[in-house]
Design a protein around this motif. Structure first.
Motif, PDB file in Angstrom:
ATOM      1  N   SER A 180      66.126  21.416 112.156  1.00  0.00           N
ATOM      2  CA  SER A 180      64.884  21.884 111.528  1.00  0.00           C
ATOM      3  C   SER A 180      64.676  21.392 110.106  1.00  0.00           C
ATOM      4  O   SER A 180      63.550  21.368 109.642  1.00  0.00           O
ATOM      5  N   HIS A 181      65.757  20.979 109.388  1.00  0.00           N
ATOM      6  CA  HIS A 181      65.486  20.442 108.040  1.00  0.00           C
ATOM      7  C   HIS A 181      65.875  18.987 107.933  1.00  0.00           C
ATOM      8  O   HIS A 181      66.272  18.535 106.874  1.00  0.00           O
ATOM      9  N   LEU A 182      65.834  18.259 109.028  1.00  0.00           N
ATOM     10  CA  LEU A 182      66.230  16.851 108.936  1.00  0.00           C
ATOM     11  C   LEU A 182      64.987  15.961 108.993  1.00  0.00           C
ATOM     12  O   LEU A 182      64.072  16.189 109.778  1.00  0.00           O
ATOM     13  N   ASP A 201      62.628  12.453 109.312  1.00  0.00           N
ATOM     14  CA  ASP A 201      62.446  11.469 110.387  1.00  0.00           C
ATOM     15  C   ASP A 201      63.465  10.326 110.334  1.00  0.00           C
ATOM     16  O   ASP A 201      64.046   9.963 111.352  1.00  0.00           O
ATOM     17  N   ASP A 202      63.636   9.744 109.144  1.00  0.00           N
ATOM     18  CA  ASP A 202      64.533   8.586 109.036  1.00  0.00           C
ATOM     19  C   ASP A 202      65.936   8.912 109.521  1.00  0.00           C
ATOM     20  O   ASP A 202      66.591   8.126 110.203  1.00  0.00           O
ATOM     21  N   TYR A 203      66.378  10.095 109.154  1.00  0.00           N
ATOM     22  CA  TYR A 203      67.744  10.499 109.501  1.00  0.00           C
ATOM     23  C   TYR A 203      67.840  10.787 111.002  1.00  0.00           C
ATOM     24  O   TYR A 203      68.822  10.406 111.658  1.00  0.00           O
ATOM     25  N   LEU A 204      66.816  11.411 111.553  1.00  0.00           N
ATOM     26  CA  LEU A 204      66.821  11.679 112.996  1.00  0.00           C
ATOM     27  C   LEU A 204      66.846  10.363 113.766  1.00  0.00           C
ATOM     28  O   LEU A 204      67.515  10.232 114.795  1.00  0.00           O
ATOM     29  N   TRP A 205      66.111   9.381 113.260  1.00  0.00           N
ATOM     30  CA  TRP A 205      66.099   8.074 113.914  1.00  0.00           C
ATOM     31  C   TRP A 205      67.501   7.451 113.895  1.00  0.00           C
ATOM     32  O   TRP A 205      67.963   6.898 114.892  1.00  0.00           O
TER      33      TRP A 205
END
Lengths: 254, 406
Positions: free
Chosen positions: A105-107, A109-113
């Motif tokens: 929930s606090h991540l 977009d770049d990191y999720l990618w």
């Protein structure tokens, strides 16, 4: 109050977590390795994705695992675009699973990618297929849905999008092999009930709505019983002539 | 009576000014400033539903009184606030009055926003109106009686709400004043960090404990043993607010939301200003928020041994043998979040794990795995071990406290 948290987090996860020591720690090695590398001076140490995804690996093993609260699917080797879509969908409430929502929930977009890419580039063997459904009628119906579809009810064959071998199509369509039938059926059911959504237009919602309960059972059992081909990598894609449009979230920075 | 009159007056005014679309377009700088201020006020944190259109409302906000659904505040004329004039908007933010004159529930933190200057409210208004209007019908709140009776909110306002008029204190530095303005006003920190009575009113004196929010405990900002920044260098406080992480401290749970959605957008100067003000707050001992059931002295050695065993098996690879932390996990020794009198947050983190927010200053945070499989006895022993080892002077936690509902 705390017991609510506890109830939501089934004891089943524990059994699995306990068996696999959660932190098969690599950071020590990384720190030592970096300390030995003069070039790494100034670079953030422990800078490995492997360390950063330790929390994920606690639940998502190289093989999917069955918990009392549900099935934790394998992430390894799935198309990065697909995984990324799911992570964003959990964060934005289109998919709901308490543990997953807490994780992402606090991540950004770049990191999720980056996480999606990490798991997409892991290659692990698939589990052996389940035995085919005993009921011949179910088996036939399942095969027809997966390979031919049901034009009368406007249901395209699963293969048209998920690939000839059902191992997925880059960038956004996942493979369907190596998953237990109850997980497949639960996802299709969730789409039909509206508790799982994908970015609009949500083609899987449209398809799931056209499937009967019996269809879902049939196609899930049939797919789960398919032998895993030697090459499990997703097709390069994208799907040449998709029978309907499928949405996806914009990639970071777009 | 005079209240009634002013309602009528507002109604008439609202009618007269309803053609707000005819207003001149706002200057781009004003819109940009409004966007920044709306971020610091975290309007989107409530007025944007997960996955929904920006500011179109619909997000559920749970409270003691039931569930509020934040309304649509886009410029849509029929379902949003498209017919509101800048004066109507000021009335809402400053006085808690909607365009139809009815009183607003303080679920919208206007008891804080009332301290915000008119020019800043106007900038937020200009920003909201610069965005595409979204047609989305408001969902009615689901409140229990008597909270469900909106007219009673006027009575509440009359009893407990005083419109603000923030004035700089000339004896303080500009940074302190800017910080006080942001913390008390748009930042609405006290909306979470101060205990409230049955009327939803905080006591306003520094000795009150913090408050419960969504199964977390928001510690008091008036105590350096809780969330106060009195004992930290100003830079460390500013880094925590803006990056969600500073040395051993990290923002978790609802605070991670606040940093992710709002505080990470603070300019460095504003973050320093807020930390300057918080650093200078009086440092009180707060009343304990919970009373822990004591662990029998005779049982402690066995509890500690059990806790240490679990720690060595599951935690020390990341957090270090002596809780000293590693590059991939914060120190637990000397970490006030660990020894906080109320163990709620500690237990939440161990059970559910999670990542601090990924922000400009900490874009790729390391995360904590969930350990929800530990049973209450194991959790209590583990919590007791890390709260009382390596110089940590916290209180032991009994398994009854782990199970207790509140």
């Amino acid at each position: 109050m705390l017991s609510v948290l506890k109830a939501a987090y089934s004891g089943g996860a524990g059994k699995v977590l306990k068996q696999r020591r959660i932190c098969t720690l690599s950071w020590r090695t990384v720190v030592v390795a970096l300390a030995l590398l003069p070039a790494a001076v100034g670079a953030p140490p422990t800078d490995s994705m492997e360390q950063r995804v330790q929390p994920c690996i606690a639940c998502h093993g190289e093989q999917g695992i069955d918990l009392e609260s549900g099935y934790v699917p394998r992430l390894h080797g799935k198309p990065a675009g697909y995984l990324y879509n799911q992570l964003v969908n959990f964060r934005e409430g289109r998919r709901n699973n308490r543990a997953m929502v807490i994780m992402v929930s606090h991540l950004a977009d770049d990191y999720l990618w980056e996480m999606a890419e990490y798991f997409a580039t892991r290659d692990v063997p698939y589990p052996p297929p389940a035995s085919p459904p005993a009921n011949a009628q179910l088996a036939t119906r399942g095969r027809i849905l997966a390979t031919e579809g049901d034009p009368a009810r406007d249901i395209p064959a699963c293969q048209t999008c998920h690939g000839e071998r059902l191992t997925g199509v880059l960038p956004n369509t996942p493979g369907l092999l190596g998953l237990p039938s109850h997980y497949l059926a639960a996802q299709l059911g969730a789409w039909r009930a509206g508790t799982r959504e994908a970015a609009a237009p949500d083609c899987m919602h449209a398809i799931a709505e056209r499937l009967t309960g019996m269809d879902i059972q049939a196609v899930s059992l049939w797919i789960a019983a398919q032998p895993v081909p030697a090459d499990t990598s997703p097709i390069a894609g994208p799907v040449a002539e998709p029978p309907m449009e499928c949405g996806s979230v914009p990639l970071p920075g777009q | 009576m005079s209240m009634r009159m002013s309602y009528l007056l507002t109604l008439v005014l609202a009618g007269a000014l309803s053609s707000a679309a005819a207003q001149p377009a706002a200057a781009p700088e004003q819109v940009a400033r409004g966007e920044y201020l709306a971020r610091i006020g975290n309007c989107a944190g409530c007025h944007t539903a997960p996955g929904g259109a920006d500011f179109a409302g619909g997000r559920a906000i749970d409270s003691l009184f039931g569930t509020f659904y934040a309304p649509n505040i886009t410029a849509d004329a029929d379902t949003g606030i498209g017919r509101w004039s800048a004066d109507d908007f000021w009335q809402a933010m400053h006085n808690g009055k909607r365009a139809d004159g009815s009183a607003m529930y303080p679920a919208c933190p206007y008891p804080n926003y009332t301290h915000v200057h008119r020019e800043d409210i106007d900038a937020i208004y200009a920003y909201l109106r610069s965005l595409p209007p979204v047609q989305q019908q408001n969902r009615a709140h689901e409140l229990s009686f008597p909270a469900s009776a909106r007219p009673l909110v006027s009575l509440w306002q009359w009893l407990f709400f005083k419109p603000g008029s923030f004035q700089d204190d000339p004896s303080q530095t500009p940074a302190w004043n800017r910080g006080a303005y942001l913390v008390q006003g748009l930042g609405h920190c006290s909306a979470c960090h101060a205990e409230r009575n049955a009327f939803g009113v905080s006591r306003g004196d520094g000795s009150a404990p913090g408050a419960r929010i969504r199964n977390w405990y928001a510690p008091s900002l008036y105590s350096s043993a809780e969330a106060g920044l009195q004992a930290w260098p100003v830079e460390k406080g500013a880094a925590l607010l803006r990056h969600g992480k500073a040395e051993e401290a990290s923002a978790m749970g609802p605070m991670a939301d606040v940093v992710f959605q709002s505080l990470q957008y603070l300019t460095e100067a504003d973050a320093m200003a807020m930390a300057t003000y918080l650093h200078a707050l009086p440092d009180h001992d707060t009343e304990p928020a919970v009373r822990l059931l004591p662990v029998r002295q005779a049982d402690l050695p066995a509890v500690m041994q059990r806790g240490q065993k679990i720690y060595e098996e599951h935690c020390q690879d990341c957090h270090g043998r002596d809780g000293e932390g590693s590059l991939a996990a914060p120190a637990l020794a000397g970490n006030r979040a660990v020894v906080l009198a109320d163990p709620t947050n500690l237990l939440n983190v161990i059970r559910d794990g999670g990542y601090p927010p990924s922000t400009g200053g900490n874009p790729r945070p390391y995360g904590m795995p969930p350990f929800g499989f530990l049973n209450d006895v194991e959790l209590a022993a583990l919590a007791t071990y890390i709260r009382t080892s390596w110089g940590n002077a916290g209180t032991p936690v009994s398994s009854a406290n782990v199970t207790r509902k509140d």
